[in-house]
Design a protein around this motif. Structure first.
Motif, PDB file in Angstrom:
ATOM      1  N   ARG A 551     -31.931  19.627 -55.774  1.00 46.60           N
ATOM      2  CA  ARG A 551     -32.174  18.471 -56.645  1.00 46.60           C
ATOM      3  C   ARG A 551     -31.764  17.180 -55.947  1.00 46.60           C
ATOM      4  NH1 ARG A 551     -29.817  18.038 -62.813  1.00 46.60           N
ATOM      5  NH2 ARG A 551     -31.674  17.160 -63.805  1.00 46.60           N
ATOM      6  N   GLN A 552     -30.656  17.225 -55.216  1.00 42.97           N
ATOM      7  CA  GLN A 552     -30.223  16.044 -54.468  1.00 42.97           C
ATOM      8  C   GLN A 552     -31.279  15.629 -53.463  1.00 42.97           C
ATOM      9  OE1 GLN A 552     -26.096  15.087 -52.753  1.00 42.97           O
ATOM     10  NE2 GLN A 552     -27.114  16.076 -51.033  1.00 42.97           N
ATOM     11  N   ASP A 553     -31.819  16.603 -52.719  1.00 38.67           N
ATOM     12  CA  ASP A 553     -32.840  16.288 -51.717  1.00 38.67           C
ATOM     13  C   ASP A 553     -34.047  15.626 -52.361  1.00 38.67           C
ATOM     14  OD1 ASP A 553     -31.199  17.405 -49.852  1.00 38.67           O
ATOM     15  OD2 ASP A 553     -32.307  19.290 -49.689  1.00 38.67           O
ATOM     16  N   ALA A 554     -34.453  16.121 -53.532  1.00 38.24           N
ATOM     17  CA  ALA A 554     -35.623  15.556 -54.203  1.00 38.24           C
ATOM     18  C   ALA A 554     -35.357  14.123 -54.660  1.00 38.24           C
ATOM     19  CB  ALA A 554     -36.009  16.431 -55.390  1.00 38.24           C
ATOM     20  N   VAL A 555     -34.162  13.883 -55.218  1.00 33.95           N
ATOM     21  CA  VAL A 555     -33.818  12.535 -55.680  1.00 33.95           C
ATOM     22  C   VAL A 555     -33.756  11.564 -54.510  1.00 33.95           C
ATOM     23  CG1 VAL A 555     -31.970  11.138 -56.699  1.00 33.95           C
ATOM     24  CG2 VAL A 555     -32.619  13.309 -57.765  1.00 33.95           C
ATOM     25  N   LEU A 556     -33.100  11.975 -53.423  1.00 31.04           N
ATOM     26  CA  LEU A 556     -32.956  11.089 -52.265  1.00 31.04           C
ATOM     27  C   LEU A 556     -34.301  10.775 -51.624  1.00 31.04           C
ATOM     28  CD1 LEU A 556     -29.772  12.655 -50.657  1.00 31.04           C
ATOM     29  CD2 LEU A 556     -29.954  10.369 -51.653  1.00 31.04           C
ATOM     30  N   ALA A 557     -35.172  11.772 -51.552  1.00 37.57           N
ATOM     31  CA  ALA A 557     -36.490  11.529 -50.959  1.00 37.57           C
ATOM     32  C   ALA A 557     -37.267  10.505 -51.769  1.00 37.57           C
ATOM     33  CB  ALA A 557     -37.271  12.848 -50.881  1.00 37.57           C
ATOM     34  N   ARG A 558     -37.158  10.607 -53.103  1.00 33.15           N
ATOM     35  CA  ARG A 558     -37.865   9.641 -53.962  1.00 33.15           C
ATOM     36  C   ARG A 558     -37.287   8.236 -53.790  1.00 33.15           C
ATOM     37  NH1 ARG A 558     -40.069  12.286 -58.797  1.00 33.15           N
ATOM     38  NH2 ARG A 558     -40.159  10.220 -59.807  1.00 33.15           N
ATOM     39  N   ILE A 559     -35.978   8.126 -53.717  1.00 32.20           N
ATOM     40  CA  ILE A 559     -35.361   6.809 -53.568  1.00 32.20           C
ATOM     41  C   ILE A 559     -35.727   6.199 -52.218  1.00 32.20           C
ATOM     42  CG2 ILE A 559     -33.158   5.577 -53.379  1.00 32.20           C
ATOM     43  CD1 ILE A 559     -32.000   7.586 -55.377  1.00 32.20           C
ATOM     44  N   ALA A 560     -35.720   7.015 -51.157  1.00 32.94           N
ATOM     45  CA  ALA A 560     -36.099   6.507 -49.835  1.00 32.94           C
ATOM     46  C   ALA A 560     -37.533   5.998 -49.840  1.00 32.94           C
ATOM     47  CB  ALA A 560     -35.918   7.605 -48.785  1.00 32.94           C
ATOM     48  N   ARG A 561     -38.422   6.739 -50.504  1.00 34.74           N
ATOM     49  CA  ARG A 561     -39.820   6.289 -50.570  1.00 34.74           C
ATOM     50  C   ARG A 561     -39.939   5.004 -51.384  1.00 34.74           C
ATOM     51  NH1 ARG A 561     -40.940  11.935 -51.086  1.00 34.74           N
ATOM     52  NH2 ARG A 561     -41.143  11.735 -53.350  1.00 34.74           N
ATOM     53  N   ALA A 562     -39.168   4.912 -52.454  1.00 31.44           N
ATOM     54  CA  ALA A 562     -39.200   3.690 -53.267  1.00 31.44           C
ATOM     55  C   ALA A 562     -38.716   2.496 -52.452  1.00 31.44           C
ATOM     56  CB  ALA A 562     -38.341   3.872 -54.521  1.00 31.44           C
ATOM     57  N   ALA A 563     -37.662   2.710 -51.652  1.00 36.97           N
ATOM     58  CA  ALA A 563     -37.161   1.622 -50.792  1.00 36.97           C
ATOM     59  C   ALA A 563     -38.215   1.210 -49.773  1.00 36.97           C
ATOM     60  CB  ALA A 563     -35.876   2.054 -50.094  1.00 36.97           C
ATOM     61  N   SER A 564     -38.955   2.181 -49.255  1.00 39.34           N
ATOM     62  CA  SER A 564     -40.033   1.857 -48.322  1.00 39.34           C
ATOM     63  C   SER A 564     -41.126   1.057 -49.011  1.00 39.34           C
ATOM     64  CB  SER A 564     -40.621   3.144 -47.727  1.00 39.34           C
ATOM     65  OG  SER A 564     -39.679   3.817 -46.938  1.00 39.34           O
ATOM     66  N   ALA A 565     -41.524   1.524 -50.204  1.00 40.55           N
ATOM     67  CA  ALA A 565     -42.583   0.830 -50.943  1.00 40.55           C
ATOM     68  C   ALA A 565     -42.166  -0.583 -51.315  1.00 40.55           C
ATOM     69  CB  ALA A 565     -42.948   1.624 -52.193  1.00 40.55           C
ATOM     70  N   ALA A 566     -40.864  -0.764 -51.564  1.00 43.73           N
ATOM     71  CA  ALA A 566     -40.356  -2.094 -51.916  1.00 43.73           C
ATOM     72  C   ALA A 566     -40.111  -2.961 -50.686  1.00 43.73           C
ATOM     73  CB  ALA A 566     -39.062  -1.956 -52.715  1.00 43.73           C
ATOM     74  N   GLY A 567     -40.268  -2.397 -49.495  1.00 44.38           N
ATOM     75  CA  GLY A 567     -40.082  -3.161 -48.261  1.00 44.38           C
ATOM     76  C   GLY A 567     -38.639  -3.408 -47.885  1.00 44.38           C
ATOM     77  N   LEU A 568     -37.709  -2.621 -48.447  1.00 45.99           N
ATOM     78  CA  LEU A 568     -36.292  -2.912 -48.233  1.00 45.99           C
ATOM     79  C   LEU A 568     -35.825  -2.570 -46.827  1.00 45.99           C
ATOM     80  CD1 LEU A 568     -34.642  -1.802 -51.597  1.00 45.99           C
ATOM     81  CD2 LEU A 568     -35.159  -4.103 -50.798  1.00 45.99           C
ATOM     82  N   TRP A 569     -36.320  -1.474 -46.259  1.00 43.94           N
ATOM     83  CA  TRP A 569     -35.839  -1.092 -44.930  1.00 43.94           C
ATOM     84  C   TRP A 569     -36.115  -2.205 -43.921  1.00 43.94           C
ATOM     85  CZ3 TRP A 569     -32.717   2.532 -45.893  1.00 43.94           C
ATOM     86  CH2 TRP A 569     -33.014   3.587 -46.766  1.00 43.94           C
ATOM     87  N   ASP A 570     -37.336  -2.735 -43.959  1.00 46.27           N
ATOM     88  CA  ASP A 570     -37.691  -3.789 -43.009  1.00 46.27           C
ATOM     89  C   ASP A 570     -36.973  -5.093 -43.340  1.00 46.27           C
ATOM     90  OD1 ASP A 570     -39.346  -2.064 -41.658  1.00 46.27           O
ATOM     91  OD2 ASP A 570     -41.148  -2.658 -42.770  1.00 46.27           O
TER      92      ASP A 570
END
Length: 831
Positions: A551-570
């Motif tokens: 469950r942790q892996d699934a939650v973290l993967a979704r949050i990482a993708r959301a951060a990517s979609a929001a442009g936060l990493w860059d």
């Protein structure tokens, strides 16, 4: 006559058909020992230079000899047809392995000439079709030779061109062996112009200034030359001033300079290439934006022309930004440049969150003295004939130079700390990832930036050790524990224990005029440490893993993708984020407590009390005086129903495939920095962007900004709280809008919770609103709770700061452990 340039150390590959004159050409222009011939290698292995069956073994011998010559730093010429890409590929691999440049010399004579020459030789018994095929292969290869990896390609396209060619051997740009010094080798400057001028003055250089008083050159009366190890720019207050001075010295012949990794990155940025403006680059770009465009162009040209290392004084001195092991001295390749700029890295990150660098100097046994910088050290020390001269001036250390050949260290102290170090200047006393009981047990004092020295009692530490060692996630993953949060002062309003006005008054007395009221989610506090690749950890306030692994892996993967979609990493230039969050529903973590404690109490009360009311009502109807008891019992029955309604709101399921929602409300840090200096408006905007990217998983936090000095604004804040709590909400948290705030008396509380009347039944019991009980509760003492909240807040910020700065795990863990230890203090848990 055509003069062909080749480096003094290189691999020369002759390319031409049989009969094109390669062997004669090689014998004319190169020493016999420099030429390795495929024909001679065939003869070595088979006694017949034309035995084509021996070709495979012959080329194995050829490549062995070529490799040994290149290893010893000898120019080598390969005399073979080399018209096929596969044959050239193995030779290019050898050049790359030995970090030398490859030069192709193509003898493109007409096929007819080659056929005629072969016909006149009795040992060449193959037909003309073989030569023509080779010629076709050669012509198809010419245009692609540079793409294959040849640094230089010389094409001699006629018999006359071949006959008239001559060679000149050029030194590599890094070869300054004829420069014998004396030198003054200067460590990383990082924009500290004032300290650089002071150091040059101490070294005896006279500084030349232009009509605006700017330093533009410096020379030594005894003819000494400065050598800069790179990283002239970034982080410090005046990178343009440093560049102007060093560029002037280099142009006048008074200095040499090698490239640092910061100059290489600046070149890419000025060339409008996509780079992350971290580690001080943005400051340099901002400073250059104030300069004349011509100067900026000159800066880019200067930095772009810098070589990665210099070999000086007959090979006795090597200067490279990050150092250089012996086999790379005087070589030229991408690998050599990468080592010189960044050190011996593994491609992994260490416990500091920075590239793993092998301690190459520990194994260095070369004859040359190697002087370098790149990784700041507390003091310059000799290690096997090498010395790091980066003593962290920009981080508040010293700016250091070494007089060569005298081997005298000269330093000047920094005027101030211009930039917080990414890693501590002093090396750790042990391996960074190694923990010790002495770090946490006993009477401890932890130094924090925002609250000074914080003391921990030995008894509290012992209790925390039990929890941390048995239940917490791995220390390397535990970068932060949230602080406890104090409630507001008790309210005197009828029927209420807490009210927003007390929060507004608290901050107004501390000169905080603007606060943000944030919805208090009906969930559990959790810290999310997520990497861009979707890995990481989610843990509770006590450091325990919040979810099962899947469950942790699934939650973290979704949050990482959301951060990517929001442009936060860059945008942040980050590869990981540390988020302070609430995870809903509360029962995702506390279902057992709800069922085993609250539900049992609620079930017993709502079952027994209505029956008791019925019995008392029957007794009253028969004329028995039970009025007071009946009123109390009716009140208790109603309170029990309200109690059940309050906790039932926490068991409402979340309708998504994970069964949870994450409500982030603050970005604690990333590998790019910490964010407590940014206001809560920024943090909540980041949360909104994550929620917009994944509205099913990420929940936004409702909020309202209030002016504590304006009655109308305060009234709006109260009304908003009443609306939240009337709808079943838990309440709100009131925070200084500017986030980290210091008032007249020091650090201000990071937040005060204002809980709703009905929610407090869960905390204080179903009957807490009885006038006598409420009056007693109003005497609660929140002073110790607030002291603990401030200390834990400062420790949490310190833990994140140390983690982001790349300090060892044990240093971060000291702060995290201290937060958990403080939870053992004797404080009313209901606060």
């Amino acid at each position: 006559m055509t003069t062909l340039e080749v480096p003094e150390l290189c691999l020369v590959v002759l390319v031409g058909t049989s009969g094109s004159g390669k062997s004669t050409f090689a014998a004319t222009h190169f020493a016999p020992t420099e030429v390795v011939s495929s024909d001679e290698c065939r003869a070595m292995v088979s006694d017949d230079a034309n035995d084509q069956d021996a070709t495979s073994d012959a080329f194995a011998v050829l490549e062995f000899i070529v490799g040994k010559r290149l290893e010893r730093g000898r120019l080598t010429v390969v005399d073979a047809t080399n018209v096929q890409a596969s044959a050239r590929r193995s030779l290019l691999t050898l050049a790359k392995e030995h970090d030398v440049l490859a030069v192709a010399v193509v003898l493109d004579v007409p096929a007819g000439v080659a056929v005629e020459r072969n016909a006149s030789r009795p040992d060449r018994d193959f037909g003309a079709h073989v030569v023509k095929r080779q010629h076709d292969q050669l012509r198809r290869s010419i245009r692609g030779l540079r793409r294959e990896g040849f640094r230089t390609v010389h094409v001699l396209d006629s018999v006359e061109a071949v006959a008239e060619a001559s060679f000149t051997r050029t030194r590599l740009f890094n070869d300054r062996r004829d420069e014998t010094g004396p030198f003054d080798v200067v460590g990383d400057v990082h924009g500290c112009r004032v300290e650089l001028e002071e150091l040059l003055d101490r070294l005896g250089y006279g500084i030349v200034r232009d009509d605006r008083g700017r330093a533009v050159d410096a020379s030594h009366p005894d003819g000494r030359r400065a050598v800069f190890v790179g990283d002239l720019v970034d982080r410090g207050p005046d990178s343009p001033g440093v560049l102007r001075l060093v560029m002037g010295m280099v142009a006048a012949g008074h200095a040499l300079c090698v490239s640092g990794n910061h100059e290489a990155k600046l070149v890419r940025a000025l060339g409008r290439r996509d780079v992350t403006t971290s580690h001080g680059l943005q400051e340099t770009l901002d400073q250059l934006a104030l300069e004349d465009p011509e100067f900026v162009v000159a800066v880019r040209e200067f930095c772009d022309a810098l070589v990665a290392h210099y070999v000086l004084d007959g090979g006795r001195l090597v200067v490279a930004h990050a150092g250089l092991k012996e086999k790379y001295h005087g070589r030229a390749s991408g690998r050599v440049r990468a080592f010189a700029l960044y050190g011996d890295t593994s491609g992994e990150t260490d416990e500091f969150g920075l590239p793993v660098r092998y301690p190459w100097a520990d194994d260095y046994r070369g004859a040359a003295t190697v002087l370098y910088g790149h990784t700041p050290v507390p003091g310059a020390e000799w290690v096997n004939g090498t010395m790091c001269l980066d003593t962290g001036c920009v981080f508040g250390g010293d700016l250091t130079a070494l007089r060569y050949p005298e081997r005298e260290v000269v330093s000047v102290p920094a005027h101030q700390t211009y930039y917080e170090p990414v890693r501590p200047l002093a090396p750790p006393e042990r391996e960074a990832g190694t923990l010790a009981l002495d770090d946490v047990l006993g009477h401890r004092v932890v130094e924090t930036r925002h609250l000074g020295r914080i003391t921990l009692r030995a008894d509290d530490a012992a209790g925390a050790l039990e929890i941390m060692s048995r239940f917490a996630v791995a220390p390397a993953d535990l970068l932060y524990l949230p602080p406890t949060m104090s409630p507001v002062d008790s309210s005197t309003r009828e029927g209420l224990l807490e009210h927003p006005d007390e929060a507004f008054d608290h901050y107004a007395r501390r000169s905080v005029t603007r606060v943000v009221c944030e919805e208090k989610h009906m969930g559990s506090r959790a810290v999310v440490h997520v990497r861009a690749d979707g890995t990481g950890v989610v843990h509770s306030r006590t450091g325990r893993a919040f979810f099962a692994p899947a469950r942790q892996d699934a939650v973290l993967a979704r949050i990482a993708r959301a951060a990517s979609a929001a442009g936060l990493w860059d945008e942040l230039g980050a590869t990981w984020l540390l988020l302070d969050t609430e995870i809903l529903p509360w029962t995702a973590k506390a279902e057992a407590m709800v069922r085993d404690q609250y539900a049992r109490v609620g079930a017993a009360a709502t079952t027994a009390l209505p029956d008791a009311v019925a019995v008392l009502e029957s007794a009253s109807a028969r004329g028995i005086d039970v009025a007071d008891l009946l009123e109390r019992t009716r009140s208790r029955s109603a309170n029990a129903s309200r109690f059940v309604d309050s906790y039932r709101r926490y068991v409402q399921p979340v309708d998504n495939d994970l069964g949870v929602q994450v409500a982030p409300f603050q970005v604690l840090g990333s590998d790019a920095g910490t964010y407590e200096q940014l206001d809560h408006g920024w943090h909540l905007d980041v949360a909104d962007r994550l929620a917009a990217a994944d509205p099913e998983l990420v929940r936004t936090t409702r909020r309202l900004v209030v002016d504590t000095s304006d009655d109308e604004s305060r009234s709006a804040g109260v009304a908003w709280w009443e609306e939240l709590t009337a709808g079943g909400g838990e309440g709100m948290v009131v925070k200084p809008f500017d986030n980290l705030v210091r008032g007249p008396k020091g650090l201000v509380q990071p937040g005060l919770k204002v809980r709703g009347r009905e929610y407090l039944r869960i905390i204080y019991g179903a009957d807490y609103t009885d006038p006598a009980t409420l009056e007693r509760l109003r005497g609660r003492n929140v002073g110790q709770k607030r002291s603990m909240a401030l200390r834990e807040y400062a420790l949490g910020l310190e833990a994140v700061r140390r983690a982001v700065a790349g300090e060892p795990v044990w240093r971060v863990h000291q702060c995290v452990f201290a937060v958990l230890a403080m939870e053992s203090e004797a404080v009313d848990p209901r606060l």
